[in-house]
Design an enzyme around this catalytic site. Structure first.
Site, short mmCIF file in Angstrom:
data_model
loop_
_atom_site.label_atom_id
_atom_site.label_comp_id
_atom_site.label_asym_id
_atom_site.label_seq_id
_atom_site.Cartn_x
_atom_site.Cartn_y
_atom_site.Cartn_z
N ASP A 13 0.88 -1.16 0.00
CA ASP A 13 0.00 0.00 0.00
C ASP A 13 0.92 1.22 0.00
OD1 ASP A 13 -2.32 1.64 0.37
OD2 ASP A 13 -1.86 1.73 2.52
N LEU A 14 0.40 2.38 -0.34
CA LEU A 14 1.24 3.58 -0.40
C LEU A 14 0.94 4.56 0.74
CD1 LEU A 14 3.20 5.49 -1.95
CD2 LEU A 14 1.22 6.24 -3.29
N ASP A 15 -0.29 5.06 0.73
CA ASP A 15 -0.67 6.10 1.69
C ASP A 15 -0.67 5.54 3.12
OD1 ASP A 15 -1.31 8.15 -0.30
OD2 ASP A 15 -3.01 6.90 -0.82
N THR A 21 0.96 10.44 3.49
CA THR A 21 -0.17 11.05 2.77
C THR A 21 -1.53 10.73 3.37
OG1 THR A 21 0.24 9.25 1.28
CG2 THR A 21 0.65 11.47 0.42
N TRP A 29 -10.30 15.63 3.28
CA TRP A 29 -11.68 15.18 3.50
C TRP A 29 -12.33 15.93 4.66
CZ3 TRP A 29 -13.91 13.35 -0.39
CH2 TRP A 29 -13.38 12.32 -1.19
N LYS A 49 -9.51 5.33 5.48
CA LYS A 49 -8.18 4.90 5.04
C LYS A 49 -8.30 3.72 4.09
CE LYS A 49 -5.77 6.20 9.26
NZ LYS A 49 -5.21 5.57 10.48
N ILE A 51 -9.85 3.57 1.32
CA ILE A 51 -11.13 3.57 0.57
C ILE A 51 -11.03 4.52 -0.63
CG2 ILE A 51 -13.62 4.01 0.80
CD1 ILE A 51 -12.56 1.64 2.53
N SER A 52 -11.54 4.09 -1.77
CA SER A 52 -11.42 4.89 -3.01
C SER A 52 -12.08 6.26 -2.85
CB SER A 52 -12.08 4.14 -4.17
OG SER A 52 -13.49 4.25 -4.06
N LYS A 82 -12.02 18.01 -3.49
CA LYS A 82 -11.12 17.37 -2.51
C LYS A 82 -9.79 17.04 -3.16
CE LYS A 82 -9.13 13.62 -0.55
NZ LYS A 82 -8.34 12.56 -1.19
N SER A 120 -2.17 0.38 -4.35
CA SER A 120 -2.79 1.55 -3.74
C SER A 120 -4.08 1.87 -4.47
CB SER A 120 -1.85 2.76 -3.84
OG SER A 120 -2.55 3.94 -3.50
N ALA A 121 -5.11 2.26 -3.71
CA ALA A 121 -6.37 2.66 -4.32
C ALA A 121 -6.27 4.04 -4.95
CB ALA A 121 -7.48 2.65 -3.27
N LYS A 151 -10.88 -1.87 -1.86
CA LYS A 151 -10.65 -2.47 -0.56
C LYS A 151 -11.91 -2.23 0.28
CE LYS A 151 -5.79 -1.14 -0.95
NZ LYS A 151 -4.68 -0.31 -0.46
N GLU A 175 0.01 -2.82 4.96
CA GLU A 175 -1.14 -1.93 5.06
C GLU A 175 -1.18 -1.16 6.37
OE1 GLU A 175 -3.80 -0.72 3.76
OE2 GLU A 175 -3.87 -1.71 1.80
N ASP A 176 -1.73 0.05 6.32
CA ASP A 176 -1.99 0.82 7.54
C ASP A 176 -3.49 0.86 7.86
OD1 ASP A 176 -2.50 2.46 5.24
OD2 ASP A 176 -2.71 4.15 6.61
C1 G6P Z 1 -5.78 5.47 -0.72
C2 G6P Z 1 -6.01 6.29 0.52
C3 G6P Z 1 -7.43 6.80 0.59
C4 G6P Z 1 -7.81 7.48 -0.72
C5 G6P Z 1 -7.65 6.51 -1.88
C6 G6P Z 1 -7.97 7.15 -3.22
O1 G6P Z 1 -6.35 4.22 -0.55
O2 G6P Z 1 -5.71 5.53 1.68
O3 G6P Z 1 -7.53 7.69 1.67
O4 G6P Z 1 -9.15 7.94 -0.67
O5 G6P Z 1 -6.30 6.08 -1.91
O6 G6P Z 1 -7.02 8.15 -3.50
P1 G6P Z 1 -7.14 9.18 -4.70
O7 G6P Z 1 -5.78 9.85 -4.69
O8 G6P Z 1 -7.38 8.40 -5.96
O9 G6P Z 1 -8.24 10.09 -4.38
MG MG Z 2 -3.03 3.18 3.35
#
Ligand code: G6P
Ligand code: MG
Length: 223
Positions: A13-15, A21, A29, A49, A51-52, A82, A120-121, A151, A175-176
């Site tokens: 996962d990234l964020d 991030t 948000w 966290k 979630i898309s 956002k 990453s989503a 996810k 994952e976090d």
């Molecule tokens: C990650 C983050 C979420 C974020 C999602 C979509 O999974 O943990 O907080 O909403 O990516 O990110 P984006 O940059 O496409 O809005």
């Molecule tokens: Mg994450």
């Protein structure tokens, strides 16, 4: 049970795992929720966290009982707002925003011949990797636009292993987020959670922060 010697790849996962991030997503948000008159809580923030983008917006609207107050076009406009705020913060990032120990961990994985992919989503993931100077580490990125389900559905982690031509049982997912740990487990990979052990209780192993994520510590947990 998976043994350390079985592991050939890592699906990241990234964020909140490679960089901080998740805080920037949360702040963006939170701002939007305030402007819509939706009360922000820590639980709401934690639940977003992993979630898309559009699913996150739906969760925020639902929390404020406003899910029927906007047309699809208006929702897309809110999500775009956002994202504009989020991207402005991402563009200020540098390699100094890599979380403690993660650069050393990635270098160690590469040196030892493990394969890496990104699950990453975030549609902003390539941009974030660029800012961090990590683009070369992740030639294999699951395209979130290609997913049928976000996810906690396992699809993104299944694809992360597929990109490496590995069996999920040969992969560790990092994952976090609780939703992400659920996705890793569902894909049949070994789950490594980073953060609060209660929130991430479903993970095969949990480390309090990224500085503890080393191959030696992972081996200790598995063997
Ligand atoms: C990650 C983050 C979420 C974020 C999602 C979509 O999974 O943990 O907080 O909403 O990516 O990110 P984006 O940059 O496409 O809005
Ligand atoms: Mg994450």
């Amino acid at each position: 049970m998976t043994k350390f010697a079985d592991i050939k790849g890592f699906v990241f996962d990234l964020d909140g795992v490679i960089t901080d991030t998740s805080i920037l997503h949360g702040t963006a948000w939170h701002q939007l929720a305030d402007s819509l008159g939706v009360t922000w809580t820590k639980e709401l923030g934690d639940g977003l966290k992993g979630i898309s983008r559009m699913d996150s917006l739906e969760m925020i609207l639902k929390a404020g009982h406003k899910e029927n107050d906007y047309t699809q076009a208006q929702k897309e406009e809110l999500a775009a707002q956002k994202n504009t705020n989020y991207v402005a913060e991402v563009d200020k990032m540098t390699p100094a925003n890599i979380l403690p120990g993660m650069k050393a961990f990635l270098d160690d994985l590469r040196a030892k011949g493990y394969q890496l992919s990104l699950a990453s989503a975030s549609k902003n993931a390539p941009r974030v990797l660029g800012k961090l100077g990590l683009t070369d580490y992740f030639p294999k990125i699951v395209d979130p636009a290609s997913l049928k389900h976000g996810k906690p559905d396992p699809e993104i982690y299944t694809k992360g292993a597929e990109l490496l031509n590995l069996d999920p049982a040969q992969c560790i997912g990092l994952e976090d987020a609780a939703a992400g740990v659920q996705a890793i487990n569902g894909a049949g990979e070994t789950s490594l959670g980073i953060g609060d052990a209660t929130e991430l209780g479903a993970a095969d192993m949990v480390f309090a922060d990224t500085s503890a994520v080393t191959l030696a510590n992972i081996a200790k947990h598995l063997d």
